[in-house]
Design a protein around this motif. Structure first.
Motif, mmCIF file in Angstrom:
data_model
loop_
_atom_site.group_PDB
_atom_site.id
_atom_site.type_symbol
_atom_site.label_atom_id
_atom_site.label_comp_id
_atom_site.label_asym_id
_atom_site.label_seq_id
_atom_site.Cartn_x
_atom_site.Cartn_y
_atom_site.Cartn_z
ATOM 1 N N UNK A 6 0.801 -1.349 0.013
ATOM 2 C CA UNK A 6 -0.124 -0.028 0.074
ATOM 3 C C UNK A 6 0.885 1.405 -0.012
ATOM 4 N N UNK A 7 2.123 1.321 0.824
ATOM 5 C CA UNK A 7 2.812 2.402 0.763
ATOM 6 C C UNK A 7 3.666 2.484 -0.509
ATOM 7 N N UNK A 8 4.092 1.689 -1.135
ATOM 8 C CA UNK A 8 4.718 1.576 -2.451
ATOM 9 C C UNK A 8 3.670 2.234 -3.487
ATOM 10 N N UNK A 9 2.306 1.714 -3.482
ATOM 11 C CA UNK A 9 1.486 2.299 -4.368
ATOM 12 C C UNK A 9 1.073 3.847 -4.148
ATOM 13 N N UNK A 10 1.064 3.985 -2.943
ATOM 14 C CA UNK A 10 0.615 5.431 -2.461
ATOM 15 C C UNK A 10 1.918 6.214 -2.835
ATOM 16 N N UNK A 11 3.124 5.787 -2.852
ATOM 17 C CA UNK A 11 4.305 6.760 -3.520
ATOM 18 C C UNK A 11 4.119 6.814 -4.843
ATOM 19 N N UNK A 12 3.669 5.864 -5.670
ATOM 20 C CA UNK A 12 3.585 6.196 -7.159
ATOM 21 C C UNK A 12 2.434 7.199 -7.454
ATOM 22 N N UNK A 13 1.304 7.100 -6.535
ATOM 23 C CA UNK A 13 0.115 7.945 -6.887
ATOM 24 C C UNK A 13 0.504 9.257 -6.420
ATOM 25 N N UNK A 14 1.457 9.514 -5.482
ATOM 26 C CA UNK A 14 1.618 10.942 -4.876
ATOM 27 C C UNK A 14 2.489 11.543 -6.239
ATOM 28 N N UNK A 15 3.587 10.799 -6.526
ATOM 29 C CA UNK A 15 4.272 11.194 -7.851
ATOM 30 C C UNK A 15 3.785 11.488 -9.002
ATOM 31 N N UNK A 16 2.585 10.547 -9.358
ATOM 32 C CA UNK A 16 1.778 10.947 -10.584
ATOM 33 C C UNK A 16 0.986 12.216 -10.351
#
Length: 304
Positions: A6-16
């Motif tokens: 969930x943290x990894x996916x969140x980081x990707x979404x924040x960057x996007x």
């Protein structure tokens, strides 16, 4: 050291999204929860992952490294889920496509609609971007498949031809320009135009060529799609520049004139691009195969 998916996916979404708020919304988390997760990950790693600024956040060098690994990890998990899903009814897959204006408006709707009708377990996230932004999205793993013009730099991506795209000038019925077999872009820049509202990849493309010619396009009106644009042109408001496929529809129904642009950049090949075909999630790989094998209609411009 353990990493939460969930943290990894969140980081990707924040960057996007370019902000923690936007990433939290896309991840369906509260802002407080998303902020706490990112802070916790940074404390665990002992390094900042994002630089905060008034407009949002941007990844640090360490953050970019994490994002690259996170994309690979999540991509492999999605690929595993997709392949196992071949044996499980009802498993959903999501394919992310980034496309320029012409492909998104003229070619993809019918193809994607037909694909979805045959694959009820698949969803498609489609967004419009300039060709350069599409390439960046694919390289960074923010999109599975990109659709761009082949004039853009495509180093590091695998590509296959998709469709031919010819840009033409549409004129009001009986307009003097309509009698010409073709016209150079610079020769029509003294005219007034109907354009597309922003953000539009095609509008940015045309505005860039106009700026390089030193004569910016003069818009009387901007509309949301090619059909609306052609209707305004048919009423006599101004000229327009659209893909040949849209111009043909308008010529048949509205009687507009169709004049191909003679500039080399006006005739382009649209290509499908991916970072690595074999690493795509199964649904994305199947869709890529469908798009590249669908026969393209011949492109024969007509001014009648």
């Amino acid at each position: 050291m353990r990493f939460d998916l969930t943290d990894l996916r969140l980081c990707l979404l924040v960057a996007e999204a370019g902000s923690i708020t936007g990433g939290a919304e896309r991840a369906h988390l509260t802002l407080a929860s998303a902020s706490a997760r990112i802070r916790g990950l940074e404390e665990t790693l002992g390094v900042a992952l994002f630089m905060r600024h008034p407009q949002g956040v941007i990844p640090t060098p360490a953050g970019r490294a994490l994002l690259a690994h996170a994309q690979r990890v999540l991509g492999q998990i999605e690929q595993m889920r997709g392949e196992l899903g071949e044996y499980a009814a009802g498993l959903k897959g999501n394919v992310r496509i980034a496309s320029n204006t012409v492909a998104m408006s003229e070619f993809l709707p019918d193809l994607l609609g037909a694909y979805l009708a045959e694959h009820p377990g698949v969803e498609i996230s489609l967004r419009e971007q300039t060709s350069s932004a599409v390439v960046q999205a694919v390289l960074e793993g923010a999109a599975d498949i990109g659709v761009v013009s082949d004039w853009i730099e495509l180093t590091g991506l695998e590509t296959v031809p998709f469709r031919q795209d010819r840009l033409v000038v549409v004129t009001p019925p009986g307009h003097a320009l309509a009698a010409r077999h073709e016209a150079a872009f610079i020769d029509v820049l003294n005219s007034e135009f109907i354009g597309l509202t922003g953000p539009s990849a095609l509008a940015e493309h045309l505005d860039g060529h106009a700026r390089r010619a030193g004569r910016p396009l003069r818009y009387r009106l901007r509309l949301r799609d090619f059909d609306s644009l052609c209707r305004a042109v048919a009423a006599g408001a101004a000229l327009g520049i659209v893909p040949l496929s849209a111009a043909r529809r308008a010529a048949d129904s509205l009687g507009v004139g169709v004049v191909p642009l003679s500039d080399p950049w006006a005739l382009r090949m649209l290509v499908l691009c991916v970072r690595e075909r074999d690493a795509l999630p199964v649904h994305a790989r199947h869709l890529l195969e469908r798009l590249q094998t669908t026969p393209a209609a011949p492109d024969r411009p007509s001014t009648t």
